[in-house]
Write a protein that holds these residues in place. Structure first.
Motif, PDB file in Angstrom:
ATOM      1  N   LEU A 100       0.844  -1.185   0.000  1.00  0.00           N
ATOM      2  CA  LEU A 100       0.000   0.000   0.000  1.00  0.00           C
ATOM      3  C   LEU A 100       0.881   1.238   0.000  1.00  0.00           C
ATOM      4  CD1 LEU A 100      -2.676  -0.938   2.704  1.00  0.00           C
ATOM      5  CD2 LEU A 100      -2.844  -1.198   0.210  1.00  0.00           C
ATOM      6  N   VAL A 101       0.434   2.242  -0.742  1.00  0.00           N
ATOM      7  CA  VAL A 101       1.121   3.529  -0.717  1.00  0.00           C
ATOM      8  C   VAL A 101       0.264   4.509   0.086  1.00  0.00           C
ATOM      9  CG1 VAL A 101       2.384   3.177  -2.873  1.00  0.00           C
ATOM     10  CG2 VAL A 101       0.131   4.248  -2.948  1.00  0.00           C
ATOM     11  N   GLN A 102       0.942   5.415   0.765  1.00  0.00           N
ATOM     12  CA  GLN A 102       0.259   6.422   1.574  1.00  0.00           C
ATOM     13  C   GLN A 102       0.322   7.756   0.833  1.00  0.00           C
ATOM     14  OE1 GLN A 102       2.086   7.270   5.339  1.00  0.00           O
ATOM     15  NE2 GLN A 102       0.320   8.430   6.074  1.00  0.00           N
ATOM     16  N   PRO A 103      -0.807   8.199   0.255  1.00  0.00           N
ATOM     17  CA  PRO A 103      -0.810   9.491  -0.430  1.00  0.00           C
ATOM     18  C   PRO A 103      -0.743  10.647   0.574  1.00  0.00           C
ATOM     19  CG  PRO A 103      -2.661   8.121  -1.119  1.00  0.00           C
ATOM     20  CD  PRO A 103      -2.060   7.490   0.099  1.00  0.00           C
ATOM     21  N   PRO A 124      -6.565  10.757   3.483  1.00  0.00           N
ATOM     22  CA  PRO A 124      -6.255   9.943   4.654  1.00  0.00           C
ATOM     23  C   PRO A 124      -6.125   8.442   4.386  1.00  0.00           C
ATOM     24  CG  PRO A 124      -8.566  10.588   4.681  1.00  0.00           C
ATOM     25  CD  PRO A 124      -7.923  11.306   3.525  1.00  0.00           C
ATOM     26  N   ASN A 125      -6.777   7.946   3.341  1.00  0.00           N
ATOM     27  CA  ASN A 125      -6.746   6.505   3.109  1.00  0.00           C
ATOM     28  C   ASN A 125      -5.576   6.108   2.198  1.00  0.00           C
ATOM     29  OD1 ASN A 125      -8.789   7.984   1.425  1.00  0.00           O
ATOM     30  ND2 ASN A 125      -8.491   6.196   0.145  1.00  0.00           N
ATOM     31  N   PHE A 126      -5.088   4.901   2.424  1.00  0.00           N
ATOM     32  CA  PHE A 126      -4.002   4.347   1.623  1.00  0.00           C
ATOM     33  C   PHE A 126      -4.580   3.788   0.320  1.00  0.00           C
ATOM     34  CE2 PHE A 126      -2.068   4.960   5.547  1.00  0.00           C
ATOM     35  CZ  PHE A 126      -0.751   4.531   5.601  1.00  0.00           C
ATOM     36  N   GLU A 127      -3.707   3.506  -0.636  1.00  0.00           N
ATOM     37  CA  GLU A 127      -4.102   3.006  -1.949  1.00  0.00           C
ATOM     38  C   GLU A 127      -3.079   1.982  -2.427  1.00  0.00           C
ATOM     39  OE1 GLU A 127      -6.767   3.867  -3.737  1.00  0.00           O
ATOM     40  OE2 GLU A 127      -7.461   5.608  -2.617  1.00  0.00           O
ATOM     41  N   VAL A 176       3.820   9.501   0.420  1.00  0.00           N
ATOM     42  CA  VAL A 176       4.591   9.664   1.648  1.00  0.00           C
ATOM     43  C   VAL A 176       5.391   8.410   1.972  1.00  0.00           C
ATOM     44  CG1 VAL A 176       4.394  10.080   4.136  1.00  0.00           C
ATOM     45  CG2 VAL A 176       2.912  11.313   2.548  1.00  0.00           C
ATOM     46  N   SER A 177       4.768   7.237   1.775  1.00  0.00           N
ATOM     47  CA  SER A 177       5.426   5.984   2.131  1.00  0.00           C
ATOM     48  C   SER A 177       4.787   4.816   1.390  1.00  0.00           C
ATOM     49  CB  SER A 177       5.327   5.735   3.645  1.00  0.00           C
ATOM     50  OG  SER A 177       3.974   5.478   4.013  1.00  0.00           O
ATOM     51  N   ALA A 178       5.449   3.677   1.477  1.00  0.00           N
ATOM     52  CA  ALA A 178       4.909   2.426   0.931  1.00  0.00           C
ATOM     53  C   ALA A 178       5.385   1.305   1.830  1.00  0.00           C
ATOM     54  CB  ALA A 178       5.393   2.200  -0.494  1.00  0.00           C
ATOM     55  N   ASP A 179       4.512   0.335   2.062  1.00  0.00           N
ATOM     56  CA  ASP A 179       4.882  -0.798   2.899  1.00  0.00           C
ATOM     57  C   ASP A 179       3.894  -1.940   2.671  1.00  0.00           C
ATOM     58  OD1 ASP A 179       6.403  -2.227   4.676  1.00  0.00           O
ATOM     59  OD2 ASP A 179       5.883  -1.026   6.427  1.00  0.00           O
ATOM     60  N   PHE A 180       4.307  -3.130   3.078  1.00  0.00           N
ATOM     61  CA  PHE A 180       3.454  -4.306   2.978  1.00  0.00           C
ATOM     62  C   PHE A 180       2.534  -4.390   4.188  1.00  0.00           C
ATOM     63  CE2 PHE A 180       7.237  -5.709   0.532  1.00  0.00           C
ATOM     64  CZ  PHE A 180       6.606  -5.928  -0.683  1.00  0.00           C
ATOM     65  N   HIS A 181       1.296  -4.863   3.936  1.00  0.00           N
ATOM     66  CA  HIS A 181       0.293  -5.000   4.998  1.00  0.00           C
ATOM     67  C   HIS A 181      -0.487  -6.293   4.790  1.00  0.00           C
ATOM     68  CE1 HIS A 181       0.811  -0.800   6.263  1.00  0.00           C
ATOM     69  NE2 HIS A 181       0.982  -0.569   4.984  1.00  0.00           N
ATOM     70  N   THR A 182      -0.838  -6.940   5.893  1.00  0.00           N
ATOM     71  CA  THR A 182      -1.757  -8.073   5.793  1.00  0.00           C
ATOM     72  C   THR A 182      -3.113  -7.518   5.363  1.00  0.00           C
ATOM     73  OG1 THR A 182      -2.555  -7.868   8.068  1.00  0.00           O
ATOM     74  CG2 THR A 182      -0.594  -9.265   7.704  1.00  0.00           C
ATOM     75  N   MET A 183      -3.997  -8.377   4.910  1.00  0.00           N
ATOM     76  CA  MET A 183      -5.324  -7.897   4.532  1.00  0.00           C
ATOM     77  C   MET A 183      -6.066  -7.332   5.735  1.00  0.00           C
ATOM     78  SD  MET A 183      -6.017  -7.517   1.442  1.00  0.00           S
ATOM     79  CE  MET A 183      -7.686  -6.991   1.813  1.00  0.00           C
ATOM     80  N   ALA A 184      -5.862  -7.895   6.910  1.00  0.00           N
ATOM     81  CA  ALA A 184      -6.512  -7.349   8.113  1.00  0.00           C
ATOM     82  C   ALA A 184      -6.019  -5.920   8.367  1.00  0.00           C
ATOM     83  CB  ALA A 184      -6.239  -8.238   9.316  1.00  0.00           C
ATOM     84  N   ALA A 220       6.848   9.718  -5.642  1.00  0.00           N
ATOM     85  CA  ALA A 220       6.479  10.932  -6.357  1.00  0.00           C
ATOM     86  C   ALA A 220       6.532  12.110  -5.391  1.00  0.00           C
ATOM     87  CB  ALA A 220       5.084  10.786  -6.948  1.00  0.00           C
ATOM     88  N   GLU A 221       7.250  13.122  -5.792  1.00  0.00           N
ATOM     89  CA  GLU A 221       7.419  14.305  -4.934  1.00  0.00           C
ATOM     90  C   GLU A 221       6.064  14.888  -4.564  1.00  0.00           C
ATOM     91  OE1 GLU A 221       9.405  18.662  -5.356  1.00  0.00           O
ATOM     92  OE2 GLU A 221      10.500  16.978  -6.225  1.00  0.00           O
ATOM     93  N   SER A 222       5.843  15.050  -3.306  1.00  0.00           N
ATOM     94  CA  SER A 222       4.644  15.624  -2.701  1.00  0.00           C
ATOM     95  C   SER A 222       3.362  14.817  -2.928  1.00  0.00           C
ATOM     96  CB  SER A 222       4.421  17.072  -3.161  1.00  0.00           C
ATOM     97  OG  SER A 222       3.972  17.123  -4.494  1.00  0.00           O
ATOM     98  N   GLU A 223       3.444  13.640  -3.543  1.00  0.00           N
ATOM     99  CA  GLU A 223       2.240  12.837  -3.749  1.00  0.00           C
ATOM    100  C   GLU A 223       2.197  11.612  -2.846  1.00  0.00           C
ATOM    101  OE1 GLU A 223      -0.188  10.398  -7.229  1.00  0.00           O
ATOM    102  OE2 GLU A 223       1.551  11.576  -7.794  1.00  0.00           O
TER     103      GLU A 223
END
Length: 171
Positions: free
Chosen positions: A43-46, A50-53, A127-135, A122-125
């Motif tokens: 998931l990436v954090q825009p 507020p929600n990840f994508e 913030v972060s990316a990381d792996f997450h379980t479905m929960a 992407a600059e200013s778009e």
């Protein structure tokens, strides 16, 4: 007799140009599902909501969904991974002042923590990316995306493409 195709009627009702102008317009979007060896999803954090994508976005004029997916991955996480097969085609009803649409999710394959550490956001778009379980993902993404991600993981397990409505598998 005119040879202009736009002046011909469709089934004797309307000239083709008028018929085409009256066709419904649907928005389209495309994303890429990356996962790790434990089937956690990337998931990436825009920065702008507020929600990840997952990496992805709106299909632009004269752009295919698969070109969109590749472009968005390059723009958002600075990577040029080969695009895998189509996992999900999801029909989405109108919502939040957005018209109805079709969302495509492609398989990005498996990545490692080192791959994520090497990403250039992407600059200013982003913030972060990381792996997450479905929960964990269910607590970070909108419910519609969470359902779509579950459907995409099903598609991977089944070795097929799944058809969804509102993120939920119907075929």
């Amino acid at each position: 007799m005119t040879s202009d195709p736009s002046s011909r009627s469709v089934a004797g009702v309307l000239p083709v140009e008028q018929y085409v102008a009256g066709l419904p317009r649907k928005r389209m979007a495309a994303g890429v599902l990356f996962r790790d060896g434990a089937d956690r999803v990337l998931l990436v954090q825009p920065s702008y909501k507020p929600n990840f994508e997952i990496p992805g976005g709106a299909v632009e004029a004269d752009e295919s969904p698969w070109a969109t997916a590749q472009r968005e991955v390059r723009e958002e996480i600075g990577c040029d991974y080969p695009l895998g097969r189509l996992l999900v085609v999801d029909y989405v009803r109108p919502q939040d002042s957005r018209p109805e649409g079709v969302v495509f999710v492609f398989d990005g394959g498996q990545l490692t923590e080192d791959d994520v550490a090497a990403m250039v956001f992407a600059e200013s778009e982003i913030v972060s990316a990381d792996f997450h379980t479905m929960a964990e993902a269910r607590g970070k993404v909108k419910p519609l995306l969470a359902d779509r991600l579950e459907s995409a993981l099903d598609a991977i397990r089944l070795g097929t493409t799944v058809i969804c409505e509102q993120g939920r598998r119907i075929a």
